[in-house]
Design a protein around this motif. Structure first.
Motif, PDB file in Angstrom:
ATOM      1  N   ASP A 149      36.856  29.492  70.645  1.00 47.56           N
ATOM      2  CA  ASP A 149      35.790  30.303  69.808  1.00 47.56           C
ATOM      3  C   ASP A 149      36.228  31.678  69.456  1.00 47.56           C
ATOM      4  O   ASP A 149      36.130  32.061  68.502  1.00 47.56           O
ATOM      5  CB  ASP A 149      34.473  30.099  70.343  1.00 47.56           C
ATOM      6  CG  ASP A 149      34.028  28.705  70.152  1.00 47.56           C
ATOM      7  OD1 ASP A 149      34.112  27.945  69.328  1.00 47.56           O
ATOM      8  OD2 ASP A 149      32.787  28.706  71.164  1.00 47.56           O
ATOM      9  N   ARG A 150      36.713  32.369  70.616  1.00 49.40           N
ATOM     10  CA  ARG A 150      37.146  33.549  70.451  1.00 49.40           C
ATOM     11  C   ARG A 150      38.392  33.821  69.455  1.00 49.40           C
ATOM     12  O   ARG A 150      38.311  34.542  68.639  1.00 49.40           O
ATOM     13  CB  ARG A 150      37.610  34.172  71.784  1.00 49.40           C
ATOM     14  CG  ARG A 150      36.704  34.620  72.524  1.00 49.40           C
ATOM     15  CD  ARG A 150      37.168  35.485  73.652  1.00 49.40           C
ATOM     16  NE  ARG A 150      38.015  34.860  74.527  1.00 49.40           N
ATOM     17  CZ  ARG A 150      38.096  34.095  75.708  1.00 49.40           C
ATOM     18  NH1 ARG A 150      36.983  33.757  75.909  1.00 49.40           N
ATOM     19  NH2 ARG A 150      39.225  33.416  76.179  1.00 49.40           N
ATOM     20  N   LEU A 151      39.378  32.558  69.668  1.00 50.80           N
ATOM     21  CA  LEU A 151      40.406  32.501  68.537  1.00 50.80           C
ATOM     22  C   LEU A 151      39.855  32.566  67.183  1.00 50.80           C
ATOM     23  O   LEU A 151      40.394  33.212  66.149  1.00 50.80           O
ATOM     24  CB  LEU A 151      41.494  31.544  68.788  1.00 50.80           C
ATOM     25  CG  LEU A 151      42.681  31.663  68.173  1.00 50.80           C
ATOM     26  CD1 LEU A 151      43.363  32.808  68.196  1.00 50.80           C
ATOM     27  CD2 LEU A 151      43.515  30.229  68.909  1.00 50.80           C
ATOM     28  N   ALA A 152      39.124  31.662  66.913  1.00 53.20           N
ATOM     29  CA  ALA A 152      38.688  31.309  65.623  1.00 53.20           C
ATOM     30  C   ALA A 152      37.790  32.584  64.949  1.00 53.20           C
ATOM     31  O   ALA A 152      37.934  32.806  63.917  1.00 53.20           O
ATOM     32  CB  ALA A 152      37.681  29.942  65.729  1.00 53.20           C
ATOM     33  N   ALA A 153      37.170  33.145  65.785  1.00 50.00           N
ATOM     34  CA  ALA A 153      36.386  34.247  65.395  1.00 50.00           C
ATOM     35  C   ALA A 153      37.265  35.420  64.962  1.00 50.00           C
ATOM     36  O   ALA A 153      37.278  36.190  63.928  1.00 50.00           O
ATOM     37  CB  ALA A 153      35.314  35.090  66.382  1.00 50.00           C
ATOM     38  N   ALA A 154      38.348  35.467  65.744  1.00 52.45           N
ATOM     39  CA  ALA A 154      39.302  36.563  65.330  1.00 52.45           C
ATOM     40  C   ALA A 154      40.250  36.307  64.177  1.00 52.45           C
ATOM     41  O   ALA A 154      40.526  37.155  63.389  1.00 52.45           O
ATOM     42  CB  ALA A 154      40.400  36.990  66.669  1.00 52.45           C
ATOM     43  N   CYS A 155      40.397  34.893  64.072  1.00 47.65           N
ATOM     44  CA  CYS A 155      41.151  34.534  62.648  1.00 47.65           C
ATOM     45  C   CYS A 155      40.502  34.616  61.483  1.00 47.65           C
ATOM     46  O   CYS A 155      40.975  35.071  60.525  1.00 47.65           O
ATOM     47  CB  CYS A 155      41.502  32.966  62.726  1.00 47.65           C
ATOM     48  SG  CYS A 155      42.858  32.793  64.274  1.00 47.65           S
ATOM     49  N   ALA A 156      39.118  34.658  61.727  1.00 51.79           N
ATOM     50  CA  ALA A 156      38.254  35.042  60.444  1.00 51.79           C
ATOM     51  C   ALA A 156      38.707  36.322  59.858  1.00 51.79           C
ATOM     52  O   ALA A 156      38.513  36.446  58.668  1.00 51.79           O
ATOM     53  CB  ALA A 156      36.716  34.770  60.867  1.00 51.79           C
ATOM     54  N   GLY A 157      38.640  37.305  60.980  1.00 51.04           N
ATOM     55  CA  GLY A 157      38.770  38.709  60.430  1.00 51.04           C
ATOM     56  C   GLY A 157      40.086  38.863  60.011  1.00 51.04           C
ATOM     57  O   GLY A 157      40.541  39.258  58.889  1.00 51.04           O
ATOM     58  N   LEU A 158      41.175  37.976  60.377  1.00 47.74           N
ATOM     59  CA  LEU A 158      42.780  38.231  60.137  1.00 47.74           C
ATOM     60  C   LEU A 158      42.921  37.613  58.576  1.00 47.74           C
ATOM     61  O   LEU A 158      43.482  38.250  57.968  1.00 47.74           O
ATOM     62  CB  LEU A 158      43.408  37.419  60.986  1.00 47.74           C
ATOM     63  CG  LEU A 158      45.009  37.658  60.865  1.00 47.74           C
ATOM     64  CD1 LEU A 158      45.506  39.127  60.776  1.00 47.74           C
ATOM     65  CD2 LEU A 158      45.638  37.164  62.100  1.00 47.74           C
ATOM     66  N   GLN A 159      42.065  36.414  58.460  1.00 48.77           N
ATOM     67  CA  GLN A 159      42.494  35.746  57.070  1.00 48.77           C
ATOM     68  C   GLN A 159      41.773  36.788  55.893  1.00 48.77           C
ATOM     69  O   GLN A 159      42.084  36.754  55.150  1.00 48.77           O
ATOM     70  CB  GLN A 159      41.917  34.400  56.929  1.00 48.77           C
ATOM     71  CG  GLN A 159      40.329  34.016  57.354  1.00 48.77           C
ATOM     72  CD  GLN A 159      39.771  34.364  56.055  1.00 48.77           C
ATOM     73  OE1 GLN A 159      40.154  34.200  55.023  1.00 48.77           O
ATOM     74  NE2 GLN A 159      38.244  34.412  56.118  1.00 48.77           N
ATOM     75  N   SER A 160      40.610  37.172  56.488  1.00 48.58           N
ATOM     76  CA  SER A 160      40.082  38.312  55.408  1.00 48.58           C
ATOM     77  C   SER A 160      41.061  39.230  55.099  1.00 48.58           C
ATOM     78  O   SER A 160      41.037  39.854  54.059  1.00 48.58           O
ATOM     79  CB  SER A 160      38.789  38.705  56.001  1.00 48.58           C
ATOM     80  OG  SER A 160      38.097  39.572  55.159  1.00 48.58           O
ATOM     81  N   LEU A 161      41.688  40.087  56.300  1.00 52.48           N
ATOM     82  CA  LEU A 161      42.545  41.197  55.858  1.00 52.48           C
ATOM     83  C   LEU A 161      43.935  40.710  55.179  1.00 52.48           C
ATOM     84  O   LEU A 161      44.083  41.274  54.131  1.00 52.48           O
ATOM     85  CB  LEU A 161      42.999  41.729  57.167  1.00 52.48           C
ATOM     86  CG  LEU A 161      42.147  42.416  58.192  1.00 52.48           C
ATOM     87  CD1 LEU A 161      42.510  42.668  59.429  1.00 52.48           C
ATOM     88  CD2 LEU A 161      41.483  43.836  57.259  1.00 52.48           C
ATOM     89  N   SER A 162      44.343  39.466  55.395  1.00 49.13           N
ATOM     90  CA  SER A 162      45.454  39.237  54.558  1.00 49.13           C
ATOM     91  C   SER A 162      45.241  38.598  53.215  1.00 49.13           C
ATOM     92  O   SER A 162      45.975  38.910  52.247  1.00 49.13           O
ATOM     93  CB  SER A 162      46.064  37.685  55.610  1.00 49.13           C
ATOM     94  OG  SER A 162      44.917  36.663  55.407  1.00 49.13           O
ATOM     95  N   ALA A 163      44.135  38.307  53.114  1.00 53.89           N
ATOM     96  CA  ALA A 163      43.424  37.971  51.630  1.00 53.89           C
ATOM     97  C   ALA A 163      43.501  39.377  50.887  1.00 53.89           C
ATOM     98  O   ALA A 163      43.920  39.283  49.417  1.00 53.89           O
ATOM     99  CB  ALA A 163      42.200  37.152  51.579  1.00 53.89           C
ATOM    100  N   ALA A 164      42.902  40.263  51.560  1.00 52.33           N
ATOM    101  CA  ALA A 164      43.023  41.713  50.818  1.00 52.33           C
ATOM    102  C   ALA A 164      44.599  42.207  50.439  1.00 52.33           C
ATOM    103  O   ALA A 164      44.791  42.774  49.549  1.00 52.33           O
ATOM    104  CB  ALA A 164      42.489  42.667  51.717  1.00 52.33           C
TER     105      ALA A 164
END
Length: 128
Positions: A39-54
């Motif tokens: 769950d922690r990894l999934a939550a962190a990944c959501a932010g990371l995928q948002s940054l990479s999309a930017a």
């Protein structure tokens, strides 16, 4: 889906954790880790995928979509790969992992089960 994630882990030596997550950071499946870590990894990944999309949006001839993010840290590697509309495949691996083998294993897994990894957008529920 867990048995498919286990297949990736067993075919790529030094793989630690495999998690499938939705774009909003919810764990959909996991292998090699406990629920809290997934769950922690999934939550962190959501932010990371948002940054990479930017960042992807800064490439004028691209489509603005993230394909793969790799982060090397002391102790290992982190991989995040797009796995269909609204779904991602995340992997933690030890220092000794073969990066090429991991990339190929992740691509093969996404190609085989990409439609099963897709997370449809949530519909707004109207309260009566």
């Amino acid at each position: 889906m867990n048995w498919m994630l286990e297949g990736l882990a067993s075919s790529v030596p030094h793989t630690r954790d495999v998690v499938v997550l939705s774009s909003d950071g919810l764990c959909m499946a996991q292998y090699g880790t406990d629920e809290d870590t997934a769950d922690r990894l999934a939550a962190a990944c959501a932010g990371l995928q948002s940054l990479s999309a930017a960042i992807a949006a800064e490439f004028p001839h691209g489509d603005g979509q993230m394909k793969l993010v790799v982060i090397e840290v002391n102790g290992g590697f982190f991989y995040l790969m797009a796995a269909g509309a609204g779904a991602y495949l995340a992997v933690l691996a030890d220092d000794d992992v073969d990066a090429g083998l991991m990339g190929q294993g992740m691509r093969d897994l996404v190609a085989r089960i990409g439609q099963h990894l897709t997370s449809p957008p949530r519909a707004d529920r109207q309260v009566p």
